[in-house]
Design a protein around this motif. Structure first.
Motif, PDB file in Angstrom:
ATOM      1  N   ARG A 258      33.563  -1.264  11.220  1.00 34.66           N
ATOM      2  CA  ARG A 258      33.537   0.056  11.855  1.00 34.66           C
ATOM      3  C   ARG A 258      32.739   1.001  10.959  1.00 34.66           C
ATOM      4  O   ARG A 258      32.329   0.647   9.856  1.00 34.66           O
ATOM      5  N   ALA A 259      32.546   2.214  11.437  1.00 36.94           N
ATOM      6  CA  ALA A 259      31.831   3.222  10.653  1.00 36.94           C
ATOM      7  C   ALA A 259      32.790   3.813   9.625  1.00 36.94           C
ATOM      8  O   ALA A 259      33.503   4.774   9.887  1.00 36.94           O
ATOM      9  N   PRO A 264      27.698   2.134   3.443  1.00 42.21           N
ATOM     10  CA  PRO A 264      26.425   2.698   3.890  1.00 42.21           C
ATOM     11  C   PRO A 264      26.257   2.561   5.399  1.00 42.21           C
ATOM     12  O   PRO A 264      26.754   1.606   6.012  1.00 42.21           O
ATOM     13  N   GLU A 265      25.531   3.491   6.008  1.00 45.05           N
ATOM     14  CA  GLU A 265      25.356   3.485   7.454  1.00 45.05           C
ATOM     15  C   GLU A 265      24.699   2.201   7.945  1.00 45.05           C
ATOM     16  O   GLU A 265      24.921   1.775   9.087  1.00 45.05           O
ATOM     17  N   GLU A 270      28.093  -3.754  11.879  1.00 45.32           N
ATOM     18  CA  GLU A 270      27.495  -5.056  11.588  1.00 45.32           C
ATOM     19  C   GLU A 270      28.548  -6.170  11.514  1.00 45.32           C
ATOM     20  O   GLU A 270      29.712  -5.929  11.190  1.00 45.32           O
ATOM     21  N   PHE A 271      28.105  -7.377  11.798  1.00 46.82           N
ATOM     22  CA  PHE A 271      28.908  -8.590  11.632  1.00 46.82           C
ATOM     23  C   PHE A 271      28.552  -9.185  10.271  1.00 46.82           C
ATOM     24  O   PHE A 271      27.414  -9.589  10.035  1.00 46.82           O
ATOM     25  N   ASP A 302      26.373  -5.342  -2.698  1.00 41.65           N
ATOM     26  CA  ASP A 302      27.133  -5.964  -3.788  1.00 41.65           C
ATOM     27  C   ASP A 302      27.719  -4.856  -4.643  1.00 41.65           C
ATOM     28  O   ASP A 302      27.000  -4.145  -5.343  1.00 41.65           O
ATOM     29  N   THR A 303      29.046  -4.693  -4.559  1.00 43.78           N
ATOM     30  CA  THR A 303      29.718  -3.628  -5.319  1.00 43.78           C
ATOM     31  C   THR A 303      30.520  -4.173  -6.491  1.00 43.78           C
ATOM     32  O   THR A 303      31.264  -3.416  -7.127  1.00 43.78           O
ATOM     33  N   VAL A 304      30.415  -5.478  -6.773  1.00 47.35           N
ATOM     34  CA  VAL A 304      31.219  -6.080  -7.832  1.00 47.35           C
ATOM     35  C   VAL A 304      30.700  -5.608  -9.189  1.00 47.35           C
ATOM     36  O   VAL A 304      29.545  -5.834  -9.544  1.00 47.35           O
ATOM     37  N   ALA A 305      31.572  -4.945  -9.942  1.00 43.96           N
ATOM     38  CA  ALA A 305      31.191  -4.360 -11.230  1.00 43.96           C
ATOM     39  C   ALA A 305      32.446  -4.017 -12.000  1.00 43.96           C
ATOM     40  O   ALA A 305      33.561  -4.089 -11.477  1.00 43.96           O
ATOM     41  N   ASP A 306      32.280  -3.651 -13.251  1.00 42.36           N
ATOM     42  CA  ASP A 306      33.401  -3.151 -14.043  1.00 42.36           C
ATOM     43  C   ASP A 306      33.884  -1.845 -13.425  1.00 42.36           C
ATOM     44  O   ASP A 306      33.070  -0.968 -13.088  1.00 42.36           O
ATOM     45  N   MET A 307      35.190  -1.705 -13.258  1.00 41.85           N
ATOM     46  CA  MET A 307      35.735  -0.494 -12.628  1.00 41.85           C
ATOM     47  C   MET A 307      37.065  -0.115 -13.258  1.00 41.85           C
ATOM     48  O   MET A 307      37.818  -0.986 -13.724  1.00 41.85           O
TER      49      MET A 307
END
Length: 467
Positions: A258-259, A264-265, A270-271, A302-307
């Motif tokens: 969903r939005a 990001p837009e 998207e599937f 890809d959002t995998v990072a130190d957090m």
């Protein structure tokens, strides 16, 4: 014993007068200002229509509400956020606990004590100030109490520490007789066993104390791939995750996005395939371990990072606003190559599947081990949980249910014989014996007979009192 709660008469204002006098919080009847707000739940396809709502501000309010329900022979339903509801609560007393949301952190003892209405977002934030983390769920708006009583499958730390229920030190609970009991391993051990995993069958938990862990940061996030690469990504992930340490938790999901403002837009509508990663170790080790997954296909995001641990809700990126949906899950006892092929057939790009989410979560590790003080959690030893979520309004209820059934029925050859109580649908409420297995259910029913012999707490996946 069979109950027809829809035949219970309404609560008249004169009947409620004694309750109003005894309660510091609010007492709301249908038509009162605030009644509709307090009966609202997270899943917009569920509708609560109780006879009376008590918005509790204290344990004394809870005791008064339970005593009132007992005097009128009414069932009681406890509601924090309403992520999981079973039935409309006709004729019931609903106890809304969201005002009882105190969170106290003991940094030295590494524990938290929270009220019945606390949500995970509040606990994660306060624990992080002391460099600590709980065994929280994926959605920050979920209530701590219901999640924990149902076992609590943490997607960040559970594989190395077990279920959230495994780390409960004590609970304060008002039972059907109106008594407040402080329950732990030494005090009423049978009730302590049953509460941790037996969901809301045994009373109203007004506070609970549980362990925290020294985890200030994670290497985590999500990798989003095009949905056309479902088979490639699933094949790579299922070959990869068994060789990872218990400090690495991962899951695979097929999403129709969903939005969401956090995405990001370009991904809206998207599937996609979504790999979720949570690694309690160094970023360098995490990056090295995740490299084979990144090599499967070009990622859309890809959002995998130190957090910092306070950002862990971004791993699953679930909606924090109420939405209409239907969901159901099964456990899988194995996931061989033919199961993989079947799941791709059922949920991949060439399927007729329209589900909002199909998630396969890998378990194992500490989730399989009995805690030092055993509890009623029923799903140890089962390596996967498969969840189907169909988004849509209640007017499409039959279609939503059928779309989830196509997925789960198709995976029937590999289904385990127990189920995760926190991921059950309302229409599975009669299946408690199958959910827990015969031996565990028999013990739960015996505890129920002791502490709730009239089945006051029955608007749930119900454990009936032993005969």
């Amino acid at each position: 014993m069979t109950f027809n709660d829809s035949s219970l008469p309404p609560v008249l204002p004169e009947d409620a007068a004694s309750l109003v006098a005894a309660v510091t919080g609010s007492v709301l009847l249908p038509g009162d200002a605030g009644y509709d707000d307090e009966r609202a739940v997270f899943n917009l396809n569920h509708d609560l229509v109780p006879a009376v709502i008590v918005v509790a501000e204290s344990t004394a309010d809870v005791r008064a509400a339970v005593a009132f329900a007992a005097g009128q022979y009414r069932p009681v339903l406890v509601k924090t956020t309403g992520h999981q509801m079973v039935g409309p609560a006709h004729g019931a007393v609903v106890i809304a606990t969201h005002r009882m949301n105190d969170v106290a952190i003991d940094a030295v003892g590494r524990t938290a004590r929270v009220g019945a209405g606390a949500r995970w977002a509040e606990v994660v934030k306060k624990a992080a100030e002391a460099g600590l983390a709980p065994l929280n769920g994926s959605n920050p708006t979920v209530g701590v109490s219901g999640y924990t009583l149902g076992g609590g499958l943490s997607p960040t730390l559970g594989r190395s520490h077990g279920y959230a229920a495994d780390h409960v030190r004590s609970l304060d609970v008002v039972t059907a007789d109106g008594e407040l009991r402080h329950v732990n391993a030494q005090s009423e051990p049978d009730l302590f066993w049953a509460l941790r995993g037996g969901k809301g069958n045994f009373g109203v938990v007004t506070a609970l104390e549980f362990d925290l862990f020294p985890v200030p940061r994670l290497y985590g996030g999500g990798i989003y791939f095009p949905g056309e690469r479902t088979a490639d990504v699933l094949r790579a992930w299922t070959a990869w995750h068994p060789g990872t340490p218990e400090t690495m938790i991962s899951s695979f999901a097929v999403l129709r996005l969903r939005a969401l403002p956090q995405l990001p837009e370009s991904l809206h509508g998207e599937f996609v395939v979504h790999l979720r990663i949570a690694y309690n170790g160094t970023a360098a080790d995490g990056e090295r371990m995740v490299a084979p997954l990144r090599a499967v296909a070009p990622a859309l995001l890809d959002t995998v990072a130190d957090m910092p641990y306070t950002k862990v809700a971004s791993i699953h990126n679930e909606s924090t606003e109420p939405v209409p949906y239907y969901e159901r899950s099964i456990m899988l006892r194995e996931f061989p190559a033919d199961a993989l092929d079947k799941l791709v057939e059922l949920a991949g790009p060439d399927s007729a599947n329209t589900l909002t989410m199909v998630e396969l979560r890998a378990l194992g590790g500490a989730w399989d081990r009995e805690p030092a003080v055993p509890n009623a959690v029923a799903t140890r030893g089962l390596p996967y949980v498969l969840l189907g979520v169909a988004g849509g309004p209640v007017s499409e209820e039959q279609q939503l249910k059928e779309s989830v059934a196509v997925l789960l029925d198709g995976m029937e050859p590999w289904r385990g014989d127990r189920r995760l109580v926190n991921n059950l649908a309302p229409d599975e409420a009669a299946d408690a014996a199958a959910i827990y297995g015969p031996e565990r259910y028999k013990r739960l029913a015996a505890v129920k007979k002791t502490y709730d012999p009239t089945n006051m707490f029955r608007i749930n996946h119900n454990v009936a009192p032993a005969a």
